[in-house]
Design an enzyme around this catalytic site. Sequence first.
Site, PDB file in Angstrom:
ATOM      1  N   ASP A  10      15.311   3.541   3.280  1.00 57.26           N
ATOM      2  CA  ASP A  10      14.349   2.787   2.457  1.00 57.26           C
ATOM      3  C   ASP A  10      14.995   2.254   1.179  1.00 57.26           C
ATOM      4  O   ASP A  10      14.803   1.097   0.805  1.00 57.26           O
ATOM      5  CB  ASP A  10      13.172   3.697   2.043  1.00 57.26           C
ATOM      6  CG  ASP A  10      12.267   4.034   3.209  1.00 57.26           C
ATOM      7  OD1 ASP A  10      12.722   3.928   4.358  1.00 57.26           O
ATOM      8  OD2 ASP A  10      11.102   4.406   2.971  1.00 57.26           O
ATOM      9  N   PRO A  14       0.845  -1.191   0.000  1.00 57.77           N
ATOM     10  CA  PRO A  14       0.000   0.000   0.000  1.00 57.77           C
ATOM     11  C   PRO A  14       0.880   1.242   0.000  1.00 57.77           C
ATOM     12  O   PRO A  14       1.937   1.259   0.645  1.00 57.77           O
ATOM     13  CB  PRO A  14      -0.784  -0.110   1.315  1.00 57.77           C
ATOM     14  CG  PRO A  14      -0.033  -1.082   2.170  1.00 57.77           C
ATOM     15  CD  PRO A  14       0.771  -1.959   1.252  1.00 57.77           C
ATOM     16  N   GLY A  44       4.019   3.961   5.177  1.00 60.89           N
ATOM     17  CA  GLY A  44       5.200   3.733   6.018  1.00 60.89           C
ATOM     18  C   GLY A  44       5.935   2.446   5.695  1.00 60.89           C
ATOM     19  O   GLY A  44       6.793   2.011   6.454  1.00 60.89           O
ATOM     20  N   LEU A  45       5.617   1.826   4.539  1.00 55.98           N
ATOM     21  CA  LEU A  45       6.254   0.542   4.210  1.00 55.98           C
ATOM     22  C   LEU A  45       7.229   0.663   3.038  1.00 55.98           C
ATOM     23  O   LEU A  45       7.652  -0.341   2.470  1.00 55.98           O
ATOM     24  CB  LEU A  45       5.175  -0.514   3.911  1.00 55.98           C
ATOM     25  CG  LEU A  45       4.182  -0.741   5.069  1.00 55.98           C
ATOM     26  CD1 LEU A  45       3.099  -1.740   4.681  1.00 55.98           C
ATOM     27  CD2 LEU A  45       4.909  -1.230   6.335  1.00 55.98           C
ATOM     28  N   GLY A  46       7.592   1.881   2.716  1.00 54.19           N
ATOM     29  CA  GLY A  46       8.662   2.096   1.725  1.00 54.19           C
ATOM     30  C   GLY A  46       8.258   1.815   0.293  1.00 54.19           C
ATOM     31  O   GLY A  46       9.098   1.400  -0.508  1.00 54.19           O
ATOM     32  N   SER A  47       6.991   2.057  -0.060  1.00 54.64           N
ATOM     33  CA  SER A  47       6.577   1.715  -1.427  1.00 54.64           C
ATOM     34  C   SER A  47       7.243   2.619  -2.468  1.00 54.64           C
ATOM     35  O   SER A  47       7.628   2.148  -3.535  1.00 54.64           O
ATOM     36  CB  SER A  47       5.054   1.726  -1.570  1.00 54.64           C
ATOM     37  OG  SER A  47       4.582   3.042  -1.615  1.00 54.64           O
ATOM     38  N   SER A  48       7.438   3.910  -2.154  1.00 51.62           N
ATOM     39  CA  SER A  48       8.048   4.772  -3.185  1.00 51.62           C
ATOM     40  C   SER A  48       9.506   4.377  -3.420  1.00 51.62           C
ATOM     41  O   SER A  48       9.992   4.394  -4.549  1.00 51.62           O
ATOM     42  CB  SER A  48       7.926   6.256  -2.825  1.00 51.62           C
ATOM     43  OG  SER A  48       8.591   6.532  -1.628  1.00 51.62           O
ATOM     44  N   ALA A  49      10.194   3.966  -2.347  1.00 52.40           N
ATOM     45  CA  ALA A  49      11.586   3.507  -2.519  1.00 52.40           C
ATOM     46  C   ALA A  49      11.618   2.220  -3.341  1.00 52.40           C
ATOM     47  O   ALA A  49      12.465   2.065  -4.235  1.00 52.40           O
ATOM     48  CB  ALA A  49      12.233   3.264  -1.158  1.00 52.40           C
ATOM     49  N   ALA A  50      10.681   1.316  -3.083  1.00 52.55           N
ATOM     50  CA  ALA A  50      10.659   0.050  -3.823  1.00 52.55           C
ATOM     51  C   ALA A  50      10.363   0.304  -5.306  1.00 52.55           C
ATOM     52  O   ALA A  50      10.998  -0.303  -6.182  1.00 52.55           O
ATOM     53  CB  ALA A  50       9.626  -0.899  -3.214  1.00 52.55           C
TER      54      ALA A  50
HETATM   55  O1  PMV Z   1       7.125   6.467   6.310  1.00 55.32           O
HETATM   56  P1  PMV Z   1       8.321   6.127   5.510  1.00 55.32           P
HETATM   57  O2  PMV Z   1       8.346   4.705   5.076  1.00 55.32           O
HETATM   58  O3  PMV Z   1       8.487   7.079   4.359  1.00 55.32           O
HETATM   59  O4  PMV Z   1       9.611   6.296   6.457  1.00 55.32           O
HETATM   60  C1  PMV Z   1      10.078   7.564   6.830  1.00 55.32           C
HETATM   61  C2  PMV Z   1      11.211   7.437   7.787  1.00 55.32           C
HETATM   62  C3  PMV Z   1      11.831   8.766   8.224  1.00 55.32           C
HETATM   63  O5  PMV Z   1      12.922   8.456   9.082  1.00 55.32           O
HETATM   64  C4  PMV Z   1      10.842   9.602   9.002  1.00 55.32           C
HETATM   65  C5  PMV Z   1      12.344   9.583   7.040  1.00 55.32           C
HETATM   66  C6  PMV Z   1      13.527   8.955   6.314  1.00 55.32           C
HETATM   67  O6  PMV Z   1      13.781   9.400   5.189  1.00 55.32           O
HETATM   68  O7  PMV Z   1      14.236   8.090   6.877  1.00 55.32           O
END
Ligand code: PMV
Length: 303
Positions: free
Chosen positions: A123, A71, A75-81
């Site tokens: 990420d 999803p 907070g699970l790093g989908s844009s990085a993936a």
């Molecule tokens: O919510 P996410 O998966 O984008 O994680 C953000 C994590 C932070 O430490 C708040 C920002 C970062 O770039 O590490």
Amino acid sequence: MAVWSAPGKVFLFGEHAVVYGKPGIAMAIKPRVYVTVRKTRHPPRVKSPYLEKCFELMGVNGSVYIHSQLPSSSGLGSSAAVTVATLSAINDEFDLGYGRPEIATMAHSVEKSVQKGRASATDTYVSTFGGVLLIQGGDIKRRLPPEDFHLVIGNTMVSHSTARMVEQVGKFRATDPDIVNPILDAIEAVTMRSLHVFQDQRALGGRYMDINHELLEALGVGGHPALTRLVTAARAAGGAYGAKITGAGGGGSIVALCPKRSKSKIAGAIEGCDGRAIITTIDNEGARKEKEDERNRTDKTRR
Ligand code: PMV
């Protein structure tokens, strides 16, 4: 045509503090993003700023198709993936010859430019290399031994903006450095202490993940009541060793570390509080090339 995939991630320790050069520990998890890239004579205009940056950085043009099991904005790093899988697929399709470390560095620079400088390397590195990584100062400090962690993720279904949450913490730090800096120092201490008990899941979850959660609350990123509800549900009703926000907070997801036998109970407790549960474990592979028949899966979503 080249098809690549890359995993999502959870922060076990240290989110937000990593933005200020502190260490963070993150783990790649099973749900993945699948990306197909094709050389085409007339590539359609890509709509996502992440994809646009990927092609710009690689200096080529092509079409791109995405299918995600992750999803977004949770907070699970989908844009990085998406970024890691896209760069890997472009690299393969256009025979550019970049190695994994270069892909990780480029993915970080894409995230940084789209998120206006506010992105740690966590990420993108975890998604590229897989496993559990200790990250500090924009680099991998150490690859931790793969642990048999059973995780249940609870997605609040409240989408969050990482950039906005990072900015909020930045403003808090600017106005109250005497409060925020000690909290960031304490998060660092928790992250470093956790390394001593990495094999003892009861201590890792029940002591350090729980403390890390409270420190994130103190930073003001626990704000949304759904997060507290899911953390409490996982700990109390479900019997997790420990549970915390994972990622930027203000919505998004929580992660619970739990005994194998309690996974379904914890997932049930999360769903009972209107969260979406994902039962998962470590992904040790990172970015990988997929067979072409992945096309059927990847063609479902086009960006
Ligand atoms: O919510 P996410 O998966 O984008 O994680 C953000 C994590 C932070 O430490 C708040 C920002 C970062 O770039 O590490």
